[in-house]
Design a protein around this motif. Sequence first.
Motif, PDB file in Angstrom:
ATOM      1  N   THR A  54      45.482  32.208  55.689  1.00  0.00           N
ATOM      2  CA  THR A  54      46.463  32.587  54.684  1.00  0.00           C
ATOM      3  C   THR A  54      46.872  34.035  54.884  1.00  0.00           C
ATOM      4  N   ASN A  55      48.115  34.362  54.604  1.00  0.00           N
ATOM      5  CA  ASN A  55      48.555  35.744  54.665  1.00  0.00           C
ATOM      6  C   ASN A  55      48.256  36.480  53.365  1.00  0.00           C
ATOM      7  N   GLY A  56      47.648  35.786  52.422  1.00  0.00           N
ATOM      8  CA  GLY A  56      47.302  36.403  51.145  1.00  0.00           C
ATOM      9  C   GLY A  56      45.992  37.171  51.221  1.00  0.00           C
ATOM     10  N   THR A  57      45.913  38.253  50.471  1.00  0.00           N
ATOM     11  CA  THR A  57      44.673  39.034  50.392  1.00  0.00           C
ATOM     12  C   THR A  57      44.260  39.253  48.937  1.00  0.00           C
ATOM     13  N   ALA A  58      44.729  38.368  48.054  1.00  0.00           N
ATOM     14  CA  ALA A  58      44.364  38.488  46.646  1.00  0.00           C
ATOM     15  C   ALA A  58      42.884  38.179  46.432  1.00  0.00           C
TER      16      ALA A  58
END
Length: 279
Positions: A54-58
């Motif tokens: 995923t490109n998310g870093t949440a």
Amino acid sequence: MLRNKLKNAKGFVFDMDGTLVLGDKESGNHKALPGAAEMLAHLRSRGIPYQVFTNGTARTPLWYANSLRHAGLDVRDDEMMTPSTSAAHYLKEKGVDRVLVLGKEPVWSPLQEAGLSIVESPGNGGSYDAIFVGWFREFTFPDLEAAAQAVWDGALLTTASNVPFFAAAGGKAIGTSFAINAMLKALTDTDALVLGKPSTEALNVAMARMGLDSAHPEEIVVVGDDPELEVRMANEHGALSVSVATGLYSTEDFAAQEKVQLPDLILNNVNELVELMES
């Protein structure tokens, strides 16, 4: 030809949001999309490695892996990666030590685990070798000042992602790093180096984690819902690109893309990929 490439692939890289699952705008409460569980089960039964990227870093990679397991997907901790995973490798290889991070613990945790010295923005002064921009909804003006000053002082500006939106259950959600990158670009005239998708570094790290040689990207398949991310990453490096229309783009949108973002295979969903693999 395409079917043979699929059947002979030595590894798969899957996007998460819009490809295997949909989550809310806080990157939680994931629900598996049709065919996602069956696809991973098929690969597991054949002993073919995969990474969910995923490109998310949440959240941290471990959090995402656990959330996907709750959604019914067979994803081990070491099969989940975020841009912080590839950033940790890149910055370490570049000899970076002190990093100003625009983001909370999920953004900087993989960097710290790699042995980098982390300062959470805005910090308390000092010099920095690099800046890393991730998911940061708490972003304030002092953070902007600290990051801009670090760039002016010579720090390398890096980011997890530079795309404006990602797929969520309620539609498209705004990527915070895109907005922060735009502000820093306007102030410093510096483009952030992307260390998530579609970067070379991101793909190389994904292949290494599968035990594959990054010199042979033609041996892998990249599956995603974004022509600017997964499709571009695959096409630019010679991997097989597969798009699914369960995210922000329709099959017609994919078919209208220019060559570098035109998928080798356009599907409605991952379930169709399962049928191709098993036929």
